[in-house]
Design a protein around this motif. Structure first.
Motif, mmCIF file in Angstrom:
data_model
loop_
_atom_site.group_PDB
_atom_site.id
_atom_site.type_symbol
_atom_site.label_atom_id
_atom_site.label_comp_id
_atom_site.label_asym_id
_atom_site.label_seq_id
_atom_site.Cartn_x
_atom_site.Cartn_y
_atom_site.Cartn_z
ATOM 1 N N ALA A 2 -32.591 -17.163 9.635
ATOM 2 C CA ALA A 2 -31.111 -16.540 10.209
ATOM 3 C C ALA A 2 -30.178 -17.462 9.560
ATOM 4 O O ALA A 2 -30.286 -18.384 9.479
ATOM 5 N N PRO A 3 -28.866 -16.729 9.468
ATOM 6 C CA PRO A 3 -27.985 -17.286 8.860
ATOM 7 C C PRO A 3 -27.298 -18.483 9.670
ATOM 8 O O PRO A 3 -27.452 -18.190 10.825
ATOM 9 N N ARG A 4 -26.743 -19.346 9.092
ATOM 10 C CA ARG A 4 -26.167 -20.476 10.107
ATOM 11 C C ARG A 4 -24.652 -20.672 9.534
ATOM 12 O O ARG A 4 -24.197 -20.486 8.392
ATOM 13 N N TYR A 5 -23.818 -20.858 10.635
ATOM 14 C CA TYR A 5 -22.371 -20.829 10.459
ATOM 15 C C TYR A 5 -21.901 -22.248 11.235
ATOM 16 O O TYR A 5 -22.117 -22.393 12.384
ATOM 17 N N ILE A 6 -21.434 -23.015 10.388
ATOM 18 C CA ILE A 6 -20.817 -24.344 10.824
ATOM 19 C C ILE A 6 -19.630 -24.559 10.546
ATOM 20 O O ILE A 6 -18.818 -23.843 9.876
ATOM 21 N N GLY A 7 -18.978 -25.582 11.239
ATOM 22 C CA GLY A 7 -17.293 -25.915 11.251
ATOM 23 C C GLY A 7 -16.602 -24.762 11.900
ATOM 24 O O GLY A 7 -15.758 -24.544 11.251
ATOM 25 N N VAL A 8 -16.875 -24.054 12.640
ATOM 26 C CA VAL A 8 -16.216 -22.842 13.179
ATOM 27 C C VAL A 8 -15.737 -23.189 14.382
ATOM 28 O O VAL A 8 -16.419 -23.734 15.384
ATOM 29 N N ARG A 9 -14.327 -22.898 14.690
ATOM 30 C CA ARG A 9 -13.678 -23.078 15.846
ATOM 31 C C ARG A 9 -14.147 -22.166 17.107
ATOM 32 O O ARG A 9 -14.488 -20.830 16.576
ATOM 33 N N PRO A 10 -14.463 -22.446 18.233
ATOM 34 C CA PRO A 10 -14.842 -21.663 19.310
ATOM 35 C C PRO A 10 -14.163 -20.310 19.494
ATOM 36 O O PRO A 10 -14.515 -19.156 19.680
ATOM 37 N N GLU A 11 -12.763 -20.493 19.422
ATOM 38 C CA GLU A 11 -11.597 -19.137 19.585
ATOM 39 C C GLU A 11 -11.986 -18.309 18.425
ATOM 40 O O GLU A 11 -11.432 -16.815 18.660
ATOM 41 N N GLU A 12 -12.503 -18.628 17.219
ATOM 42 C CA GLU A 12 -12.623 -17.776 16.143
ATOM 43 C C GLU A 12 -14.159 -17.260 16.226
ATOM 44 O O GLU A 12 -14.238 -16.164 15.188
ATOM 45 N N ILE A 13 -14.780 -17.431 16.981
ATOM 46 C CA ILE A 13 -16.179 -16.666 17.130
ATOM 47 C C ILE A 13 -16.229 -15.510 17.775
ATOM 48 O O ILE A 13 -15.467 -15.343 18.980
ATOM 49 N N VAL A 14 -16.648 -14.448 17.163
ATOM 50 C CA VAL A 14 -17.087 -12.876 17.848
ATOM 51 C C VAL A 14 -18.259 -13.204 18.566
ATOM 52 O O VAL A 14 -19.529 -13.044 18.079
ATOM 53 N N TRP A 15 -18.173 -13.579 19.933
ATOM 54 C CA TRP A 15 -19.561 -13.998 20.624
ATOM 55 C C TRP A 15 -20.380 -12.667 20.870
ATOM 56 O O TRP A 15 -21.421 -12.831 21.022
ATOM 57 N N SER A 16 -19.767 -11.449 21.123
ATOM 58 C CA SER A 16 -20.620 -10.508 21.066
ATOM 59 C C SER A 16 -21.525 -10.136 19.876
ATOM 60 O O SER A 16 -22.521 -9.206 20.058
ATOM 61 N N ASN A 17 -21.308 -10.592 18.890
ATOM 62 C CA ASN A 17 -22.080 -10.362 17.628
ATOM 63 C C ASN A 17 -23.288 -11.418 17.463
ATOM 64 O O ASN A 17 -23.833 -11.335 16.615
ATOM 65 N N LEU A 18 -23.078 -12.457 18.281
ATOM 66 C CA LEU A 18 -24.110 -13.660 18.049
ATOM 67 C C LEU A 18 -25.584 -12.945 18.487
ATOM 68 O O LEU A 18 -26.466 -13.702 17.889
ATOM 69 N N ALA A 19 -25.686 -12.110 19.319
ATOM 70 C CA ALA A 19 -26.956 -11.671 19.993
ATOM 71 C C ALA A 19 -27.565 -10.595 19.046
ATOM 72 O O ALA A 19 -28.502 -9.997 19.565
ATOM 73 N N ILE A 20 -26.686 -10.086 18.002
ATOM 74 C CA ILE A 20 -27.478 -8.952 17.240
ATOM 75 C C ILE A 20 -28.757 -9.472 16.372
ATOM 76 O O ILE A 20 -28.649 -10.521 15.678
ATOM 77 N N PRO A 21 -29.736 -8.894 16.486
ATOM 78 C CA PRO A 21 -30.928 -9.318 15.794
ATOM 79 C C PRO A 21 -30.683 -9.052 14.236
ATOM 80 O O PRO A 21 -29.978 -8.199 14.019
ATOM 81 N N TRP A 22 -31.614 -9.803 13.367
ATOM 82 C CA TRP A 22 -31.529 -9.480 11.961
ATOM 83 C C TRP A 22 -31.823 -8.068 11.806
ATOM 84 O O TRP A 22 -30.967 -7.611 10.835
ATOM 85 N N TRP A 23 -32.865 -7.419 12.152
ATOM 86 C CA TRP A 23 -32.910 -6.021 11.851
ATOM 87 C C TRP A 23 -31.731 -5.045 11.869
ATOM 88 O O TRP A 23 -31.277 -4.178 11.154
ATOM 89 N N GLN A 24 -31.132 -5.422 13.172
ATOM 90 C CA GLN A 24 -30.094 -4.615 13.591
ATOM 91 C C GLN A 24 -28.596 -4.703 12.817
ATOM 92 O O GLN A 24 -27.983 -3.932 12.341
ATOM 93 N N LYS A 25 -28.372 -6.160 12.495
ATOM 94 C CA LYS A 25 -27.546 -6.541 11.458
ATOM 95 C C LYS A 25 -27.811 -5.779 10.299
ATOM 96 O O LYS A 25 -26.334 -5.411 9.672
ATOM 97 N N ILE A 26 -28.851 -5.522 9.682
ATOM 98 C CA ILE A 26 -28.863 -5.110 8.260
ATOM 99 C C ILE A 26 -28.687 -3.749 8.340
ATOM 100 O O ILE A 26 -27.734 -3.271 7.506
#
Length: 499
Positions: A2-26
């Motif tokens: 799974a991809p990792r994203y570091i150094g991100v401010r909380p207000e810049e995160i699209v929280w609704s997209n964090l729960a998307i599984p890998w196959w659905q993201k493709i």
């Protein structure tokens, strides 16, 4: 993995997209690409109509359109010169909204990645619609009559008609340069929104506070591709109609003056990509070089000049290899810093701290009326680096490793010591990177204070359930909100965290 994203401010995160599984993201990624492609293809219809309108002088000679010749020349000049450029600018302003929706649909998890996705997609849109389709429709509408009379000379007619489409882009550059630069400097739209629309939209103290304390932000994902496309058009037409470079320089110069002032004094940065917009725009400029070389190959081939055509084909292959080599060498440095910079930074810090200790020793010795040796009682002095010579423009361009090294560029960036270190509380330091759903508390209700005392009664009743306050805002006799801009901090104020 799974991809990792570091150094991100909380207000810049699209929280609704964090729960998307890998196959659905493709699947989402390919659906978004398909959506962008469909948008580019079907947007060609209105853009093509704009291109055809610009050639009214040719259209009035076609059967069934002879009535256009009866229109006064002044109106025809405006329709063929100014109207297409304005209409194209309006059409292009609607596209970034769809591009950001496609970026979120693709599953991008941060706003910075959404803007970078928008930059790529919008540049492709600008390149295909504003340049390629517009040029092809313009050239085809100009040469259709000649081709109909002499079909055997189709290539020579197209090669001679291609430079004539530069007239549209000259007016396009002038319109974009003048209108955008003037609107950016005068802020007419912002003035109208602030003074007229907000008068009807700010019906609460919180809305009024946000109105007066928030700066407008530049969304570079939709701004930069417009100017990158202008640069690409200029590079392409540099070999076809060199006069284009003059007008492009004027337009880009106006853009620079306008945005330089606004970036420094007027606007704010809503999304921080840590400088990734600029190198991506530089990469996109290669599209102009490719198109210019392809045009040269085509024009030499049409002119039956086999030698120059083969030479330009070799240069085209060389350009592709050069770009791949450059990207392979520079791309890792855009996302990670080399370890050598850490060593160099440690040497600079050691030299600075040693200099401070030497100054302290000298000041103490002068205070006691005696001189102390620099080597006694102090750490070994780090060897000083000789000041670098100030070279001219050509030397700096040819030898960036000397005149633009890390230590030189470091002096251009404000250091934390010069800005003053900001001390946060232990609670803020511990929760700064936690999700807002964990750290955020219930919002404070902010109501205006009124002379009748209704707000005090409401506070007494509601404060048992949720925090409420009427400080800093009053309700006048004319039923208008009056915010105390010079008084104490409002109850909804929160300390801004600098990451």
């Amino acid at each position: 993995m799974a991809p990792r994203y570091i150094g991100v401010r909380p207000e810049e995160i699209v929280w609704s997209n964090l729960a998307i599984p890998w196959w659905q993201k493709i699947i989402r990624r390919y659906v978004a690409i398909f959506g962008v492609a469909v948008l580019i293809i079907f947007w060609a219809i209105p853009v093509g109509v704009v291109g055809i309108i610009a050639q009214v002088n040719t259209l009035k000679t076609l059967p069934g359109l002879t009535w256009i010749a009866k229109i006064p020349d002044i109106i025809l000049g405006v329709v063929s010169g100014l109207l297409p450029a304005v209409a194209l600018s309006i059409l292009m302003s609607l596209v970034p909204v769809f591009m950001r929706l496609f970026a979120r649909l693709a599953g991008e998890v941060t706003l910075s990645r959404v803007e970078l996705y928008t930059q790529n997609a919008y540049f492709a849109f600008q390149l295909i619609q504003v340049f390629l389709i517009r040029t092809l429709t313009d050239t085809a509408s100009t040469a259709v009559v000649q081709i109909a009379n002499d079909p055997s000379s189709v290539f020579s007619i197209l090669s001679s008609a291609l430079p004539t489409s530069s007239n549209f882009y000259i007016s396009y550059f002038i319109v974009q340069g003048l209108t955008i630069a003037v609107s950016v400097l005068t802020q007419v739209v912002g003035c109208v929104i602030f003074n007229i629309l907000y008068r009807f939209l700010t019906g609460t103290p919180r809305a009024m506070y946000n109105k007066w304390t928030s700066l407008s932000a530049i969304m570079w994902g939709s701004v930069l591709p417009v100017y990158t496309a202008i640069a690409v058009i200029s590079i392409t037409y540099a070999v076809i109609a060199p006069i284009m470079l003059f007008w492009a320089t004027i337009g880009l110069g106006l853009f620079y003056l306008a945005y330089r002032y606004n970036v420094l004094f007027v606007t704010d940065t809503a999304v921080d990509t840590r400088g990734l917009f600029y190198p991506r725009a530089l990469k996109q400029l290669f599209a102009g070089i490719y198109l210019a070389e392809i045009c040269m190959v085509g024009m030499f081939a049409v002119s039956k000049a086999a030698g120059p055509a083969a030479l330009m084909a070799v240069f085209l292959v060389f350009t592709i290899l050069f770009q791949f080599t450059m990207l392979r060498a520079l791309d890792p440095l855009l996302y990670n810093l080399p370890r050598s910079l850490q060593v160099e930074e440690e040497l600079i810090q050691a030299r600075l701290s040693d200099t401070e200790r030497q100054d302290k020793v000298v000041s103490e010795s002068n205070g006691h009326g005696q001189t102390k040796a620099s080597g006694s009682g102090s750490s070994p002095r780090v060897e000083e680096v000789a000041p670098k010579k100030k070279g001219n423009f050509i030397q700096k361009w040819l030898k960036p490793w000397i005149y633009s090294d890390y230590e030189t560029l470091r002096k251009m960036v404000p250091q934390e010591d010069s800005l003053g270190a900001h001390e946060y509380s232990d609670e803020i330091s511990a929760t700064a990177y936690l999700p807002p759903s964990v750290t955020k508390t219930a919002p404070v209700l902010w109501i205006p204070e009124d002379p009748a005392g209704v707000s005090k009664q409401e506070i007494a009743l509601t404060s048992k359930v949720i925090a409420i306050s009427d400080e800093g805002c009053t309700l006048s006799d004319k039923n208008k909100l009056e915010w105390d801009v010079k008084g104490a901090r409002p109850p909804i104020w929160n300390e801004k965290i600098y990451y």
